[in-house]
Design a protein around this motif. Structure first.
Motif, mmCIF file in Angstrom:
data_model
loop_
_atom_site.group_PDB
_atom_site.id
_atom_site.type_symbol
_atom_site.label_atom_id
_atom_site.label_comp_id
_atom_site.label_asym_id
_atom_site.label_seq_id
_atom_site.Cartn_x
_atom_site.Cartn_y
_atom_site.Cartn_z
ATOM 1 N N GLN A 440 0.821 -1.211 0.000
ATOM 2 C CA GLN A 440 0.000 0.000 0.000
ATOM 3 C C GLN A 440 0.853 1.259 0.000
ATOM 4 O OE1 GLN A 440 -2.381 -0.886 3.478
ATOM 5 N NE2 GLN A 440 -4.099 -1.631 2.251
ATOM 6 N N LEU A 441 1.987 1.197 0.681
ATOM 7 C CA LEU A 441 2.884 2.355 0.740
ATOM 8 C C LEU A 441 3.888 2.372 -0.413
ATOM 9 C CD1 LEU A 441 3.577 2.334 4.583
ATOM 10 C CD2 LEU A 441 2.445 4.172 3.327
ATOM 11 N N GLY A 442 3.965 1.269 -1.162
ATOM 12 C CA GLY A 442 4.913 1.192 -2.271
ATOM 13 C C GLY A 442 6.349 1.051 -1.819
ATOM 14 N N VAL A 443 6.566 0.340 -0.707
ATOM 15 C CA VAL A 443 7.911 0.152 -0.164
ATOM 16 C C VAL A 443 8.346 -1.290 -0.427
ATOM 17 C CG1 VAL A 443 9.331 0.242 1.916
ATOM 18 C CG2 VAL A 443 7.444 1.857 1.627
ATOM 19 N N PRO A 444 9.541 -1.496 -1.013
ATOM 20 C CA PRO A 444 9.979 -2.866 -1.352
ATOM 21 C C PRO A 444 10.500 -3.646 -0.148
ATOM 22 C CG PRO A 444 11.665 -1.297 -1.997
ATOM 23 C CD PRO A 444 10.503 -0.480 -1.488
ATOM 24 N N SER A 445 9.597 -4.079 0.723
ATOM 25 C CA SER A 445 9.988 -4.891 1.881
ATOM 26 C C SER A 445 10.038 -6.358 1.455
ATOM 27 C CB SER A 445 8.996 -4.686 3.033
ATOM 28 O OG SER A 445 8.874 -3.330 3.368
ATOM 29 N N THR A 446 10.926 -6.643 0.539
ATOM 30 C CA THR A 446 10.943 -7.946 -0.133
ATOM 31 C C THR A 446 11.338 -9.091 0.794
ATOM 32 O OG1 THR A 446 13.221 -7.558 -0.864
ATOM 33 C CG2 THR A 446 11.461 -6.867 -2.353
ATOM 34 N N MET A 447 12.177 -8.806 1.782
ATOM 35 C CA MET A 447 12.621 -9.895 2.649
ATOM 36 C C MET A 447 11.509 -10.329 3.601
ATOM 37 S SD MET A 447 16.612 -9.061 3.393
ATOM 38 C CE MET A 447 16.840 -10.709 4.053
ATOM 39 N N ILE A 448 10.718 -9.385 4.065
ATOM 40 C CA ILE A 448 9.585 -9.747 4.919
ATOM 41 C C ILE A 448 8.594 -10.595 4.126
ATOM 42 C CG2 ILE A 448 7.604 -8.839 6.199
ATOM 43 C CD1 ILE A 448 9.369 -6.413 6.924
ATOM 44 N N THR A 449 8.345 -10.178 2.888
ATOM 45 C CA THR A 449 7.442 -10.944 2.025
ATOM 46 C C THR A 449 7.992 -12.342 1.771
ATOM 47 O OG1 THR A 449 6.725 -8.906 0.945
ATOM 48 C CG2 THR A 449 6.287 -10.970 -0.207
ATOM 49 N N LEU A 495 21.508 -6.993 7.631
ATOM 50 C CA LEU A 495 21.592 -5.569 7.312
ATOM 51 C C LEU A 495 20.485 -5.166 6.349
ATOM 52 C CD1 LEU A 495 25.455 -5.054 6.874
ATOM 53 C CD2 LEU A 495 24.034 -4.246 8.758
ATOM 54 N N MET A 496 20.271 -5.993 5.337
ATOM 55 C CA MET A 496 19.206 -5.702 4.378
ATOM 56 C C MET A 496 17.835 -5.750 5.056
ATOM 57 S SD MET A 496 20.717 -5.060 1.525
ATOM 58 C CE MET A 496 22.126 -4.448 2.476
ATOM 59 N N ASN A 497 17.664 -6.699 5.949
ATOM 60 C CA ASN A 497 16.380 -6.833 6.659
ATOM 61 C C ASN A 497 16.086 -5.586 7.487
ATOM 62 O OD1 ASN A 497 14.043 -7.907 7.922
ATOM 63 N ND2 ASN A 497 15.274 -8.775 9.573
ATOM 64 N N HIS A 498 17.060 -5.129 8.245
ATOM 65 C CA HIS A 498 16.837 -3.962 9.086
ATOM 66 C C HIS A 498 16.661 -2.695 8.242
ATOM 67 C CE1 HIS A 498 18.099 -6.740 12.244
ATOM 68 N NE2 HIS A 498 17.635 -5.877 13.130
ATOM 69 N N TYR A 499 17.366 -2.618 7.133
ATOM 70 C CA TYR A 499 17.142 -1.474 6.246
ATOM 71 C C TYR A 499 15.681 -1.451 5.788
ATOM 72 C CZ TYR A 499 16.512 1.120 1.992
ATOM 73 O OH TYR A 499 15.994 1.963 1.037
ATOM 74 N N GLN A 500 15.210 -2.580 5.296
ATOM 75 C CA GLN A 500 13.841 -2.631 4.762
ATOM 76 C C GLN A 500 12.803 -2.369 5.853
ATOM 77 O OE1 GLN A 500 13.040 -6.203 2.544
ATOM 78 N NE2 GLN A 500 14.520 -5.726 0.943
ATOM 79 N N GLY A 501 12.991 -2.940 7.024
ATOM 80 C CA GLY A 501 12.022 -2.750 8.103
ATOM 81 C C GLY A 501 11.920 -1.300 8.538
ATOM 82 N N PHE A 502 13.062 -0.676 8.791
ATOM 83 C CA PHE A 502 13.040 0.718 9.235
ATOM 84 C C PHE A 502 12.647 1.659 8.100
ATOM 85 C CE2 PHE A 502 15.387 -0.965 12.849
ATOM 86 C CZ PHE A 502 14.859 -0.215 13.891
ATOM 87 N N LYS A 503 12.930 1.287 6.864
ATOM 88 C CA LYS A 503 12.482 2.100 5.737
ATOM 89 C C LYS A 503 10.962 2.100 5.667
ATOM 90 C CE LYS A 503 12.966 4.492 1.919
ATOM 91 N NZ LYS A 503 13.443 5.915 1.975
ATOM 92 N N LEU A 504 10.351 0.967 5.917
ATOM 93 C CA LEU A 504 8.892 0.873 5.920
ATOM 94 C C LEU A 504 8.307 1.756 7.026
ATOM 95 C CD1 LEU A 504 6.216 -0.332 4.985
ATOM 96 C CD2 LEU A 504 6.705 -2.354 6.379
ATOM 97 N N ILE A 505 8.914 1.724 8.202
ATOM 98 C CA ILE A 505 8.452 2.569 9.310
ATOM 99 C C ILE A 505 8.583 4.040 8.945
ATOM 100 C CG2 ILE A 505 8.982 3.289 11.674
ATOM 101 C CD1 ILE A 505 9.778 0.349 12.204
ATOM 102 N N GLN A 506 9.709 4.395 8.357
ATOM 103 C CA GLN A 506 9.936 5.794 7.982
ATOM 104 C C GLN A 506 8.903 6.276 6.968
ATOM 105 O OE1 GLN A 506 13.361 6.547 5.541
ATOM 106 N NE2 GLN A 506 13.701 8.568 6.440
ATOM 107 N N GLU A 507 8.626 5.466 5.962
ATOM 108 C CA GLU A 507 7.657 5.863 4.928
ATOM 109 C C GLU A 507 6.241 5.956 5.505
ATOM 110 O OE1 GLU A 507 8.242 6.885 1.827
ATOM 111 O OE2 GLU A 507 10.381 6.705 2.274
ATOM 112 N N ALA A 508 5.905 5.048 6.415
ATOM 113 C CA ALA A 508 4.590 5.119 7.060
ATOM 114 C C ALA A 508 4.476 6.373 7.913
ATOM 115 C CB ALA A 508 4.361 3.877 7.914
#
Length: 633
Positions: A440-449, A495-508
């Protein structure tokens, strides 16, 4: 009946209401020390009042601070009764600083004429009745104190106060599942008066709260209920009720059950894993009912809830301030002994960050599962794998790494227990919600997926067995890399996981105007929660100078150093048909994310061809959109 615990009991009201008389009698009844605030006025204050002059806020500030220190010291022992006019809310805030949750307020209330007559009848006091009007002028009556009419006899007033103190709890816990029980014991062990509620279901759930209370000594003074009305009525105002029930419709049902018995200003705290969108709706709905709502993420599992979880409250800031002393007291403590609890932001932000926390958790767990798979493929048994992982603790330790080591060493008979556990992983929805929010936010949280889909894949056990017969290689995997290189690949993926997770929080945060603080969020995740780790501790300082891990110089250099091992490990896993979807996704993500000119130009051309969706040109910097007639040109 609930016994009175060693709290700080403040008696307040204008001069002449009988605070000293009632306070000393109450202290004698409760067998705790008594302090009269007037005895601690500095000489300059006494002289000023003797001259018929009113004290101002500056005059009172140091005096109130000294009383607060006395009260704080008393809170570490038997508690005390303290009398002080405390006419303004700001004065009461100073008096109860750092002991808010242990403070009980008694308001001795009477009319101006009634009190003036009393003052005129006493002798030897430094304050004359001429100053009484100035006190009434600044009086801010407390909203949530025990209100006592001074027309009663002193004995009756003490009886009324004692009865209300003994029968009202400070905090209510609704729902006694695993987490609810642990939080209840945590609250009680910190000295809080609590009320417990669990539903009554004939033949299934009977006397749950009462039996639970009887099981643990720290709950001996708790009040236990299976009747909602009695439970709510047992709480001091503003009532504070924390829900520990299953997310979804159950929460809405409980709220409707509570509403008939709540009053304006009462507070509901949802401590379950609720969807943040539901929390936003409940926030607005309850606001329309004048009920305050705090959606609170709680991480740490059963042990964390008992010994100190990480707590993520969001919603109504003023309501949070009311429950802050309770939540911060029971929370885990960071390296500086600060509570792993902070106000996250408005609306559903608390539950949102807990949701992403769980998404990051999904990946961290999956990465360790893949490391386990790889090391098994290299011929190691669980004990040997545990030894290898134990050696990693020096450079990349985490709670999940530690429990994985314990799991791998657990035996049942002559075999390791992990070998007997069915390889079908469940989930409670938070990983799914995180993936939906990412899209919904258009953030590539690919590792969580990827981690979520790995769990979904595991559930198709029968089909996987058949696919194994049809497609699995006959040869033994030949994985030519060291345990050190695997560690580096694992660290790279984290490192990639934490980048994606915090990036999602930041965009939200940007999308919802939440103003989330990534450094503070990292801090409360350094202890108590499931994803606590040495790296999380590093992020506290990193996020103070940068809000993007892939732009931080230190992290950039670390990624460059680790990338060769990540490439080597993942490529060999692919060639040897060893399943490692999250490790592979970590390098795949960086490869696609670090391409300056990607294949998306062709995608956009295709969209324009069949759907006239237009495109922008990289040789036109005006942001103009173009459409091409692809067939005729």
């Amino acid at each position: 009946m609930n016994q009175i615990k060693p709290h700080i009991i403040f008696l307040m009201g204008v001069s002449g209401v009988g605070k000293s008389t009632i306070g000393s009698l109450l202290a004698e009844t409760l067998n705790i020390p008594f302090f009269d605030g007037d005895d601690y006025h500095p000489e300059q204050n006494i002289q000023k009042m003797s001259q018929g002059k009113s004290l101002n806020d500056d005059d009172r500030f140091g005096w109130l601070q000294s009383l607060n220190q006395i009260a704080f010291e008393a809170s570490q022992n038997k508690g005390c009764v303290m009398v002080c006019s405390a006419l303004k809310e700001s004065y009461r805030e100073i008096l109860s600083k750092n002991i808010e949750a242990y403070s009980k307020w008694i308001f001795l209330n009477g009319s101006f004429e009634q009190i003036k007559k009393r003052i005129n009848n006493r002798s030897g006091h430094f304050m004359s009745s001429d100053l009484l009007q100035s006190q009434f002028d600044i009086l801010e009556a407390p909203k949530y104190a025990i209100n006592v009419d001074i027309s009663l006899t002193p004995k009756k007033m003490v009886e009324v106060i004692s009865k209300q103190l003994s029968e009202k709890s400070a905090f209510g816990l609704f729902g006694l599942g695993v987490m609810g029980k642990s939080l209840a014991r945590n609250l009680a062990s910190k000295g809080f008066d609590i009320s417990l509620f669990n539903r009554h279901v004939d033949g299934q759930e009977e006397d749950v709260a009462k039996n639970f209370k009887d099981e643990f000594e720290e709950l001996s003074t708790a009040l236990a209920f299976d009747d909602v009305a009695l439970f709510v009525n047992s709480l001091q105002k503003p009532r504070k009720v924390m829900l520990m029930v299953n997310a979804g419709k159950t929460v809405d049902g409980v709220i409707e059950d509570l509403l008939p018995f709540l009053e304006n200003g009462d507070i509901i705290i949802d401590g379950g894993n609720s969807n943040f969108n539901d929390t936003k709706k409940r926030f607005d709905y309850l606001a329309s009912k004048n009920i305050r709502f705090v959606g609170t993420g709680v991480s740490g599992g059963e042990e964390g809830a008992l010994k100190g979880p990480s707590i993520m409250p969001g919603g109504d800031l003023e309501a949070y301030k009311e429950v802050q002393p309770y939540l911060e007291t029971i929370a885990a403590k960071d390296a500086n002994d600060l509570p792993c609890c902070t106000f996250i932001g408005t609306e559903g932000s608390g539950h949102f960050v807990k949701m992403v926390h769980n998404g990051i958790e999904y990946v961290e767990m999956q990465l360790l599962a893949e490391v386990f798979t790889i090391l098994k493929a290299k011929g190691h048994n669980p004990d040997q794998i545990a030894d290898i992982l134990a050696s990693w603790k020096a450079t990349t330790n985490s709670y999940l790494l530690e429990i994985t080591i314990d799991i791998l060493r657990k035996k049942e008979g002559n075999d390791w227990l992990v070998n007997r556990i069915m390889d079908k992983a469940g989930n409670k929805g938070t990983g799914n919600w995180t993936t939906i929010s990412s899209t919904q936010l258009g953030v590539p949280s690919t590792m969580i997926t990827s981690a979520l889909f790995a769990r979904y894949t595991s559930f198709y056990k029968e089909e996987r067995i058949e696919a194994n017969r049809n497609f699995a290689p006959n040869n033994t995997p030949n994985l030519n890399f060291s345990a050190e290189e695997l560690l580096e690949a694992y660290h790279f993926a984290r490192l990639m996981n934490h980048y994606q997770g915090f990036k999602l929080i930041q965009e939200a945060s940007l999308s919802n105007n939440w103003g989330l603080n990534l450094s503070e969020l990292s801090r409360i995740w350094t202890n108590g929660c499931i994803i606590r780790s040495d790296f999380m501790m590093e992020l506290v300082s990193i996020f103070k100078v940068s809000d993007n891990l892939l732009k931080n110089d230190e992290i950039i250099q670390r990624i460059k150093a680790l990338k060769p091992s990540a490439q080597k490990v993942t490529s060999q896993c692919i060639l040897n048909e060893v399943a490692a979807p999250n490790l592979i996704e970590s390098i795949s993500f960086l490869n696609s994310f670090s391409v300056a000119n990607s294949s998306a130009n062709l995608l956009q051309a295709q969209r324009d061809y069949f759907g006239a969706h237009t495109y922008q040109r990289n040789d036109d910097h005006t942001n103009k959109f173009y459409h091409t007639d692809w067939i005729n040109n």
